[in-house]
Write an enzyme that holds these catalytic residues in place. Structure first.
Site, PDB file in Angstrom:
ATOM      1  N   ASP A 195       0.849  -1.202   0.000  1.00 15.91           N
ATOM      2  CA  ASP A 195       0.000   0.000   0.000  1.00 15.91           C
ATOM      3  C   ASP A 195       0.880   1.245   0.000  1.00 15.91           C
ATOM      4  OD1 ASP A 195      -2.268  -1.591   0.036  1.00 15.91           O
ATOM      5  OD2 ASP A 195      -2.492  -1.516   2.212  1.00 15.91           O
TER       6      ASP A 195
ATOM      7  N   THR B 153     -14.797  -4.110   6.250  1.00 19.13           N
ATOM      8  CA  THR B 153     -14.623  -3.961   7.706  1.00 19.13           C
ATOM      9  C   THR B 153     -14.887  -2.521   8.145  1.00 19.13           C
ATOM     10  OG1 THR B 153     -12.266  -3.578   7.407  1.00 19.13           O
ATOM     11  CG2 THR B 153     -12.938  -5.824   7.913  1.00 19.13           C
TER      12      THR B 153
ATOM     13  N   LYS C 291     -11.174  -5.337  -6.133  1.00 17.10           N
ATOM     14  CA  LYS C 291     -12.570  -5.489  -5.696  1.00 17.10           C
ATOM     15  C   LYS C 291     -13.567  -5.115  -6.791  1.00 17.10           C
ATOM     16  CE  LYS C 291     -11.613  -4.868  -0.749  1.00 17.10           C
ATOM     17  NZ  LYS C 291     -10.240  -4.304  -0.749  1.00 17.10           N
TER      18      LYS C 291
HETATM   19  O1  C5P Z   1      -4.339  -2.344   8.295  1.00 18.01           O
HETATM   20  P1  C5P Z   1      -3.323  -2.866   7.319  1.00 18.01           P
HETATM   21  O2  C5P Z   1      -2.385  -1.814   6.878  1.00 18.01           O
HETATM   22  O3  C5P Z   1      -2.644  -4.138   7.780  1.00 18.01           O
HETATM   23  O4  C5P Z   1      -4.190  -3.205   6.062  1.00 18.01           O
HETATM   24  C1  C5P Z   1      -3.964  -4.291   5.217  1.00 18.01           C
HETATM   25  C2  C5P Z   1      -5.090  -4.361   4.225  1.00 18.01           C
HETATM   26  O5  C5P Z   1      -6.308  -4.442   4.939  1.00 18.01           O
HETATM   27  C3  C5P Z   1      -5.234  -3.125   3.349  1.00 18.01           C
HETATM   28  O6  C5P Z   1      -4.497  -3.293   2.168  1.00 18.01           O
HETATM   29  C4  C5P Z   1      -6.721  -3.086   3.077  1.00 18.01           C
HETATM   30  O7  C5P Z   1      -7.036  -3.814   1.906  1.00 18.01           O
HETATM   31  C5  C5P Z   1      -7.333  -3.810   4.237  1.00 18.01           C
HETATM   32  N1  C5P Z   1      -8.034  -2.925   5.190  1.00 18.01           N
HETATM   33  C6  C5P Z   1      -9.241  -3.337   5.701  1.00 18.01           C
HETATM   34  N2  C5P Z   1      -9.940  -2.536   6.567  1.00 18.01           N
HETATM   35  C7  C5P Z   1      -9.456  -1.360   6.967  1.00 18.01           C
HETATM   36  C8  C5P Z   1      -8.208  -0.923   6.491  1.00 18.01           C
HETATM   37  C9  C5P Z   1      -7.522  -1.736   5.592  1.00 18.01           C
HETATM   38  O8  C5P Z   1      -9.681  -4.426   5.390  1.00 18.01           O
HETATM   39  N3  C5P Z   1     -10.176  -0.619   7.817  1.00 18.01           N
END
Ligand code: C5P
Length: 234
Positions: A10, A123, A61
């Site tokens: 990311d 989420t 997605k």
């Molecule tokens: O939070 P983290 O940086 O580990 O996020 C990993 C992946 O989780 C992101 O690339 C995104 O697709 C997903 N994500 C999610 N819900 C969130 C934020 C990120 O599912 N609130």
């Protein structure tokens, strides 16, 4: 043991992504390319990450008419990705068309079909957000409904929040692959992730793959962070 860590790239551009990927490759099982990087760097970033020999999870997605999604999936298969995502709320016909396109395109190229993963409820959405768009306000029920629809449509995997893994494992066929973001080791802050589990807890609950972003790429030493997570799974 297969390495279940999918590191989310990311980051805003190809140069940063390739540098990060090279650095953490020894400790992760695959890389996730999402909307920010794909829109900035284009399909070429997928080819360049694939050229390093790593597996790629293309997280765009998809949600559109069945024919449009089928064609986008075919293009992703030609890019040689190993996993890709679509929104299950696009409906059964859209999912069937996507899975068929993945299978048919892969077959015509003589390679294994990528795992087409269904996203149920983001989420970031809660019951108010679901009610607002006219859906069943109970998040758990909506997740189950969409998960069952995805399996009926022939999908072989789903993306779910860590706290949904155990419940989904009870209702889904064993061979369905579950991929979960929302992983936190406890050493870092939860950021905007509201429902989290540690890597070990998520695997114990039945996750096949862990999508990990900030705990790796935002760490002071991303390789050390990834190695520590891998170690915690042994
Ligand atoms: O939070 P983290 O940086 O580990 O996020 C990993 C992946 O989780 C992101 O690339 C995104 O697709 C997903 N994500 C999610 N819900 C969130 C934020 C990120 O599912 N609130």
């Amino acid at each position: 043991m297969r390495n279940p860590i999918i590191a989310a790239l990311d980051v805003p551009n190809a140069e940063t992504a390739l540098k990060l990927a090279a650095q953490i490759a020894p400790a992760v099982g695959a890389f996730k390319i999402g909307k920010e990087l794909f829109v900035a760097a284009g399909p070429d970033i997928v080819r360049r990450v694939r050229d390093t020999g790593a597996a790629v999870f293309l997280d765009l997605k998809f949600h559109d008419s069945p024919n449009t999604v089928a064609r986008a999936v075919a293009a992703a298969v030609r890019l040689d990705v190993q996993m890709l995502t679509l929104h299950t709320s696009g409906g059964g016909e859209m999912m069937r068309a996507a899975e068929k396109s993945a299978q048919d395109t892969a077959k015509s190229l003589g390679r294994p079909a990528p795992l087409v993963l269904g996203v149920t409820v983001l989420t970031s959405m809660n019951s108010n957000a679901l009610a607002e768009i006219g859906c069943e306000a109970n998040v758990g029920h909506q997740v189950e409904r969409l998960a069952n629809l995805a399996v009926k449509a022939g999908l072989r995997g789903l993306v779910c929040s860590p706290l949904e893994i155990a419940d989904l494992r009870e209702i889904l066929p064993e061979e369905i692959q579950l991929v979960t973001p929302g992983i936190r080791t406890g050493a870092e802050k939860a950021d905007d992730q509201k429902r989290t589990l540690t890597p070990r807890e998520a695997v114990a609950a039945g996750a096949d793959w862990l999508v990990i972003g900030r705990p790796i790429y935002a760490a002071e030493n991303p390789l050390a962070a990834a190695e520590k997570i891998l170690e915690s799974l042994k």
